[in-house]
Design an enzyme around this catalytic site. Structure first.
Site, PDB file in Angstrom:
ATOM      1  N   SER A 170      -6.378   4.836  13.680  1.00  0.00           N
ATOM      2  CA  SER A 170      -7.001   5.814  12.780  1.00  0.00           C
ATOM      3  C   SER A 170      -7.861   6.824  13.522  1.00  0.00           C
ATOM      4  CB  SER A 170      -7.877   5.051  11.784  1.00  0.00           C
ATOM      5  OG  SER A 170      -8.736   5.919  11.100  1.00  0.00           O
ATOM      6  N   GLY A 201       0.818  -1.218   0.000  1.00  0.00           N
ATOM      7  CA  GLY A 201       0.000   0.000   0.000  1.00  0.00           C
ATOM      8  C   GLY A 201       0.850   1.265   0.000  1.00  0.00           C
ATOM      9  N   LEU A 238      -4.812 -11.868   5.306  1.00  0.00           N
ATOM     10  CA  LEU A 238      -5.068 -11.377   6.663  1.00  0.00           C
ATOM     11  C   LEU A 238      -6.305 -12.038   7.280  1.00  0.00           C
ATOM     12  CD1 LEU A 238      -4.466  -7.544   6.152  1.00  0.00           C
ATOM     13  CD2 LEU A 238      -3.004  -9.119   7.429  1.00  0.00           C
ATOM     14  N   TYR A 274     -15.349   0.563   9.259  1.00  0.00           N
ATOM     15  CA  TYR A 274     -13.892   0.730   9.309  1.00  0.00           C
ATOM     16  C   TYR A 274     -13.463   1.217  10.690  1.00  0.00           C
ATOM     17  CZ  TYR A 274      -9.328   2.832   8.350  1.00  0.00           C
ATOM     18  OH  TYR A 274      -8.004   3.188   8.405  1.00  0.00           O
ATOM     19  N   GLU A 282     -10.568   7.600  12.571  1.00  0.00           N
ATOM     20  CA  GLU A 282     -11.953   7.103  12.450  1.00  0.00           C
ATOM     21  C   GLU A 282     -12.439   6.438  13.730  1.00  0.00           C
ATOM     22  OE1 GLU A 282     -14.589   6.737  10.032  1.00  0.00           O
ATOM     23  OE2 GLU A 282     -13.679   8.440   9.034  1.00  0.00           O
ATOM     24  N   LYS A 338     -11.126  -0.698  13.482  1.00  0.00           N
ATOM     25  CA  LYS A 338      -9.900  -0.048  13.971  1.00  0.00           C
ATOM     26  C   LYS A 338      -9.953   0.159  15.487  1.00  0.00           C
ATOM     27  CE  LYS A 338      -7.158   0.815  10.419  1.00  0.00           C
ATOM     28  NZ  LYS A 338      -5.759   0.340  10.394  1.00  0.00           N
TER      29      LYS A 338
HETATM   30  P1  GDP Z   1     -11.664   9.020   4.672  1.00  0.00           P
HETATM   31  O1  GDP Z   1     -11.680  10.287   5.441  1.00  0.00           O
HETATM   32  O2  GDP Z   1     -10.751   8.005   5.226  1.00  0.00           O
HETATM   33  O3  GDP Z   1     -13.016   8.468   4.418  1.00  0.00           O
HETATM   34  O4  GDP Z   1     -10.971   9.388   3.241  1.00  0.00           O
HETATM   35  P2  GDP Z   1     -11.603   9.722   1.808  1.00  0.00           P
HETATM   36  O5  GDP Z   1     -10.522  10.381   1.035  1.00  0.00           O
HETATM   37  O6  GDP Z   1     -12.209   8.512   1.183  1.00  0.00           O
HETATM   38  O7  GDP Z   1     -12.786  10.752   2.113  1.00  0.00           O
HETATM   39  C1  GDP Z   1     -12.532  12.025   2.695  1.00  0.00           C
HETATM   40  C2  GDP Z   1     -13.815  12.834   2.700  1.00  0.00           C
HETATM   41  O8  GDP Z   1     -14.136  13.196   1.352  1.00  0.00           O
HETATM   42  C3  GDP Z   1     -15.046  12.112   3.244  1.00  0.00           C
HETATM   43  O9  GDP Z   1     -15.759  13.022   4.073  1.00  0.00           O
HETATM   44  C4  GDP Z   1     -15.877  11.816   1.995  1.00  0.00           C
HETATM   45  O10 GDP Z   1     -17.288  11.755   2.239  1.00  0.00           O
HETATM   46  C5  GDP Z   1     -15.533  13.030   1.151  1.00  0.00           C
HETATM   47  N1  GDP Z   1     -15.797  12.848  -0.274  1.00  0.00           N
HETATM   48  C6  GDP Z   1     -16.512  13.708  -1.066  1.00  0.00           C
HETATM   49  N2  GDP Z   1     -16.586  13.251  -2.316  1.00  0.00           N
HETATM   50  C7  GDP Z   1     -15.915  12.064  -2.348  1.00  0.00           C
HETATM   51  C8  GDP Z   1     -15.636  11.127  -3.388  1.00  0.00           C
HETATM   52  O11 GDP Z   1     -16.036  11.285  -4.533  1.00  0.00           O
HETATM   53  N3  GDP Z   1     -14.871  10.033  -3.043  1.00  0.00           N
HETATM   54  C9  GDP Z   1     -14.405   9.847  -1.765  1.00  0.00           C
HETATM   55  N4  GDP Z   1     -13.639   8.766  -1.487  1.00  0.00           N
HETATM   56  N5  GDP Z   1     -14.673  10.713  -0.762  1.00  0.00           N
HETATM   57  C10 GDP Z   1     -15.414  11.812  -1.045  1.00  0.00           C
END
Ligand code: GDP
Length: 326
Positions: free
Chosen positions: A126, A13, A56, A150, A128, A154
């Site tokens: 995390s 990763g 895993l 998730y 999260e 975690k």
């Molecule tokens: P996370 O914080 O680990 O969930 O990382 P992400 O990069 O997947 O998402 C970060 C934030 O971006 C979250 O609040 C999502 O809801 C928001 N977000 C908005 N539009 C998008 C999208 O098109 N793709 C993803 N992955 N996240 C999005």
């Protein structure tokens, strides 16, 4: 500490690649657990990493692999790393991002039984785990209340690491906030944005579809976060450390910075909100207080937000120019 034999999960990763490079430069020997179908396996083997094929989800096999490797350090980066994906596969997320960490601990205890010394362990925990946190910024003591599969997985792993520590192991949680680089998969919003902006700048697309633009995230630079994990592994005493920049930005801010880096000012009309990308539950805002890491282990972020975004846009512009996708 002699971190000279390191067992790593998630080595193919984003963070795994950065960690392996750092450890090889330090002269460590590395055992990486990878899935058979993993495209990164050959690259790791070429770099001199000992590759063990395993899943895993095979908890007994995982504990056996740790015992057989007899490492001095276990770094737990593997699992399902996307919140969005965890809603589609909650059970598998619990297994590979939660229970698998207990299997790593079990393997470490078996090494201790055999040799008298348990390996150290660093878990990629995390932000999260805090869910919609009850305090801001979050610290190591913020109540754990995840709101995604998730986060729940975690949170279990985080607690298991604390239990291992209570039993005398040098086992630590690096509570990682979002951290980005050109190696971030396209499923994450940052890379989706920088890649999309590069395509628009090249005239290949005419818009970018996103979900919640108002979410706030504390976004850092992945190599800084890997550096934090190594500091934590090498610390005199184990513990839990928030790894974060302390600054929070919206998804909209990230979009604006990415278009600015590509020389496009009038970007509002190029972004479409698509309900398909809006999550059933989304953490509204994360921001971490890394004071403990800064004062005790001398860590500090080295790359500013605009420079992270610009580096990712530059990388994606070069990929697009070369006709490649990721
Ligand atoms: P996370 O914080 O680990 O969930 O990382 P992400 O990069 O997947 O998402 C970060 C934030 O971006 C979250 O609040 C999502 O809801 C928001 N977000 C908005 N539009 C998008 C999208 O098109 N793709 C993803 N992955 N996240 C999005």
């Amino acid at each position: 500490m002699s971190a000279d034999r390191v067992f790593v999960t998630g080595a193919s990763g984003q963070d795994g690649g950065l960690l392996v490079d750092r450890l090889l430069a330090d002269g460590a020997s590395i055992v990486a657990l990878v899935r058979e179908e993993d495209a990164g396996a050959a690259r790791l083997a070429d770099a001199g990493v000992e590759v063990v094929v395993g899943d895993l989800a095979d908890l007994d096999g995982l504990a056996d692999a740790v015992e057989a490797a007899s490492p001095s350090l276990v770094v737990s980066l593997g699992g399902i790393s996307s919140v969005a994906e965890s809603w589609r596969s909650p059970a598998r997320t619990g297994l590979v991002s939660g229970a698998a960490v207990a299997a790593l601990v079990e393997g470490a205890w078996r090494v201790e039984e055999r040799t008298g010394t348990a390996p150290r362990l660093v878990q990629a925990s995390s932000s999260e785990i805090f869910g919609d946190a009850s305090e801001s910024p979050q610290r190591e003591t913020t109540p754990i209340a995840p709101v995604s599969p998730y986060g729940a997985a975690k949170a279990y792993a985080h607690r298991m690491v604390q239990l291992a520590r209570a039993r005398g192991m040098h086992a630590s949680n690096a509570i990682l906030y979002n951290h980005e680089s050109p190696a971030r998969p396209l499923s994450f919003v940052t890379r989706k944005i920088t890649h999309g902006v590069a395509r628009i700048a090249a005239g290949l697309d005419d818009h970018l579809s996103l979900g919640n633009l108002d979410a706030h995230r504390d976004w850092g630079w992945a190599p800084d976060f890997v550096d934090a994990m190594l500091r934590i592994a090498r610390a005199d005493a184990p513990g839990d450390w928030v790894v974060a920049t302390g600054e929070t930005r919206t998804v909209r801010d990230f979009v604006g910075a990415a278009f600015a880096a590509a020389g496009i000012d009038d970007w509002q009309r190029l972004v479409v909100v698509d309900p398909r990308f809006v999550r059933p539950a989304d953490v509204a805002r994360t921001v971490g207080d890394a004071s403990r890491l800064r004062t005790e282990l001398g860590w500090a972020p080295t790359v500013a937000f605009d420079d992270i975004v610009a580096a990712m846009v530059r990388h994606d512009a070069a990929l697009v120019a070369a006709g490649e996708t990721s």
